[in-house]
Design a protein around this motif. Sequence first.
Motif, PDB file in Angstrom:
ATOM      1  N   ASP A 221       0.480  -1.153   0.055  1.00  0.00           N
ATOM      2  CA  ASP A 221      -0.184  -0.464   0.062  1.00  0.00           C
ATOM      3  C   ASP A 221       0.420   1.308   0.070  1.00  0.00           C
ATOM      4  O   ASP A 221       0.266   1.772  -0.590  1.00  0.00           O
ATOM      5  CB  ASP A 221      -1.386   0.011   1.039  1.00  0.00           C
TER       6      ASP A 221
ATOM      7  N   ASP B 176      -2.815  10.840  -3.042  1.00  0.00           N
ATOM      8  CA  ASP B 176      -4.172  11.586  -3.057  1.00  0.00           C
ATOM      9  C   ASP B 176      -5.075  11.743  -2.606  1.00  0.00           C
ATOM     10  O   ASP B 176      -6.404  11.689  -2.571  1.00  0.00           O
ATOM     11  CB  ASP B 176      -4.071  13.221  -4.097  1.00  0.00           C
ATOM     12  N   LYS B 177      -5.016  10.226  -2.619  1.00  0.00           N
ATOM     13  CA  LYS B 177      -5.778   9.205  -2.368  1.00  0.00           C
ATOM     14  C   LYS B 177      -6.013   8.439  -1.829  1.00  0.00           C
ATOM     15  O   LYS B 177      -6.325   6.035  -1.928  1.00  0.00           O
ATOM     16  CB  LYS B 177      -6.387   8.542  -3.809  1.00  0.00           C
ATOM     17  N   PRO B 178      -5.542   8.065  -0.673  1.00  0.00           N
ATOM     18  CA  PRO B 178      -5.439   7.512   0.428  1.00  0.00           C
ATOM     19  C   PRO B 178      -5.971   6.275   0.692  1.00  0.00           C
ATOM     20  O   PRO B 178      -6.115   5.232   0.994  1.00  0.00           O
ATOM     21  CB  PRO B 178      -4.399   8.221   1.573  1.00  0.00           C
ATOM     22  N   GLN B 179      -7.519   6.824   0.688  1.00  0.00           N
ATOM     23  CA  GLN B 179      -8.776   6.585   1.143  1.00  0.00           C
ATOM     24  C   GLN B 179      -8.973   4.934   0.420  1.00  0.00           C
ATOM     25  O   GLN B 179      -9.444   3.562   0.479  1.00  0.00           O
ATOM     26  CB  GLN B 179     -10.740   6.207   1.810  1.00  0.00           C
ATOM     27  N   GLU B 180      -8.817   5.773  -1.085  1.00  0.00           N
ATOM     28  CA  GLU B 180      -9.060   4.095  -2.007  1.00  0.00           C
ATOM     29  C   GLU B 180      -7.816   3.263  -1.985  1.00  0.00           C
ATOM     30  O   GLU B 180      -8.151   1.586  -2.079  1.00  0.00           O
ATOM     31  CB  GLU B 180      -8.675   5.521  -3.560  1.00  0.00           C
TER      32      GLU B 180
ATOM     33  N   ALA C   5      -6.210   2.425   0.378  1.00  0.00           N
ATOM     34  CA  ALA C   5      -6.352   1.224   1.953  1.00  0.00           C
ATOM     35  C   ALA C   5      -7.978   0.790   1.692  1.00  0.00           C
ATOM     36  O   ALA C   5      -7.669  -1.046   1.371  1.00  0.00           O
ATOM     37  CB  ALA C   5      -7.457   2.114   3.121  1.00  0.00           C
ATOM     38  N   TYR C   6      -9.495   0.587   0.837  1.00  0.00           N
ATOM     39  CA  TYR C   6      -9.773   0.342   0.685  1.00  0.00           C
ATOM     40  C   TYR C   6      -9.114  -1.181  -0.540  1.00  0.00           C
ATOM     41  O   TYR C   6      -9.470  -2.111  -0.115  1.00  0.00           O
ATOM     42  CB  TYR C   6     -11.169   0.751  -0.602  1.00  0.00           C
ATOM     43  N   ASN C   7      -8.891  -0.346  -1.603  1.00  0.00           N
ATOM     44  CA  ASN C   7      -8.203  -1.790  -2.437  1.00  0.00           C
ATOM     45  C   ASN C   7      -7.123  -2.574  -2.532  1.00  0.00           C
ATOM     46  O   ASN C   7      -7.235  -3.567  -2.641  1.00  0.00           O
ATOM     47  CB  ASN C   7      -6.896  -0.622  -3.958  1.00  0.00           C
ATOM     48  N   SER C   8      -6.655  -2.491  -0.744  1.00  0.00           N
ATOM     49  CA  SER C   8      -5.672  -3.452   0.161  1.00  0.00           C
ATOM     50  C   SER C   8      -6.165  -4.876   0.186  1.00  0.00           C
ATOM     51  O   SER C   8      -6.162  -5.675  -0.131  1.00  0.00           O
ATOM     52  CB  SER C   8      -4.769  -2.581   0.958  1.00  0.00           C
ATOM     53  N   ARG C   9      -7.681  -4.047   0.018  1.00  0.00           N
ATOM     54  CA  ARG C   9      -8.173  -5.718   0.837  1.00  0.00           C
ATOM     55  C   ARG C   9      -8.552  -6.463  -0.265  1.00  0.00           C
ATOM     56  O   ARG C   9      -8.708  -7.359   0.168  1.00  0.00           O
ATOM     57  CB  ARG C   9      -9.118  -4.924   1.738  1.00  0.00           C
TER      58      ARG C   9
ATOM     59  N   GLU D  64     -15.738  -9.526   5.351  1.00  0.00           N
ATOM     60  CA  GLU D  64     -14.978  -8.683   5.518  1.00  0.00           C
ATOM     61  C   GLU D  64     -14.206  -9.218   7.105  1.00  0.00           C
ATOM     62  O   GLU D  64     -13.178  -8.738   7.101  1.00  0.00           O
ATOM     63  CB  GLU D  64     -15.731  -7.240   6.010  1.00  0.00           C
TER      64      GLU D  64
END
Length: 333
Positions: A48, A57-61, A63-67, A301
Amino acid sequence: MSLPANKRILSGMRSTNPKLHLGNYEGALRNWVDLQDQGYEMFCMVADWHALTTMFDKPQEVAYNSREVAKDYIAAGIDPEKSAVFVQSDVKEHAELHLLFSMMTPLGWLERCPTYKDKKQDLGSAEREPYGLLGYPVLQTADILLYRPYGVPVGKDQAPHLEIGNDIAGRFNSLYDCEVFTPYKYMIPEDESRATLPGLDMRKMSKSYDNGINLSDSDDETAQKIKSAFTTPTKIRKDDPGIPEGCAVCQYLKLYSPDWETQWDEDRQGLRGCMQNKKELIEVINEKFRPMRERRAQLDEGEIDRILADGAERARAVAEETMRQVKSAMGLR
Ligand code: TRP
């Protein structure tokens, strides 16, 4: 085949996208599964922090992608009981070793790296170029050497990074007169049609061209994509001769269809049309990937949380030991 004494293997992929495609699978992931099944001790990382070099500029994305990427690893056959599946940022030693390596890595090695030169050119100006991009291979080296692995299975685009890694390992040993690191093997698929699976439009397979089939695509999505795939442009009627070497559908048949030689022959001779090729390809691909899609759909999840927590714990145990050896070699506290 007998295994080496050191059975540890480390590899990873950046979580720039939530879905891995068949190129990721054929070029790397499939090898991880084979190695796991041969009895190697696998550390399968989701990178990540590396994703942030282009997506800061898109850290939440990220984080989502990592899962989601972790789910694809498991769907593809990585068994979390046998292999550690973890996210890079859950193991802080990656950052610590990256920092120490950044002090002793000559800038020239990084500036010469072909992947860096490409990205730099895309960005155009130094004002837009993050500091972390230049250090990308240094972070990757920390990822690898923390596990003191026997080998690193990756796609062939990663070869320059693997070389920098072994160079840094050698430099560390000679600077501090120690043998903390042993050179690791580059495990890159030899089969060209797997190593460079083209996109459905015959360009390089890339998320940005949207020309790949994802591991998690449904049967219908897969069929739709294959129906609009690129075939021999001069094969207009079904009895026109085809050129399988330049046809995306034929390239995929070669990889996935046991009858590809007959299919290629008939295509060349104008004995079959592109529609038939596509229909047969849809069938073999869906059949091959259906079990992976089903496994993915069953993951919830909570289960992913547990798998990643357990993976990070197993990774940390090895990483902490390496950091002890690194600090002791350097005479740091
Ligand atoms: N750079 C790799 C890629 O883009 C991802 C990666 C990060 C990696 N750290 C690694 C691969 C360590 C192998 C080993 O896919």
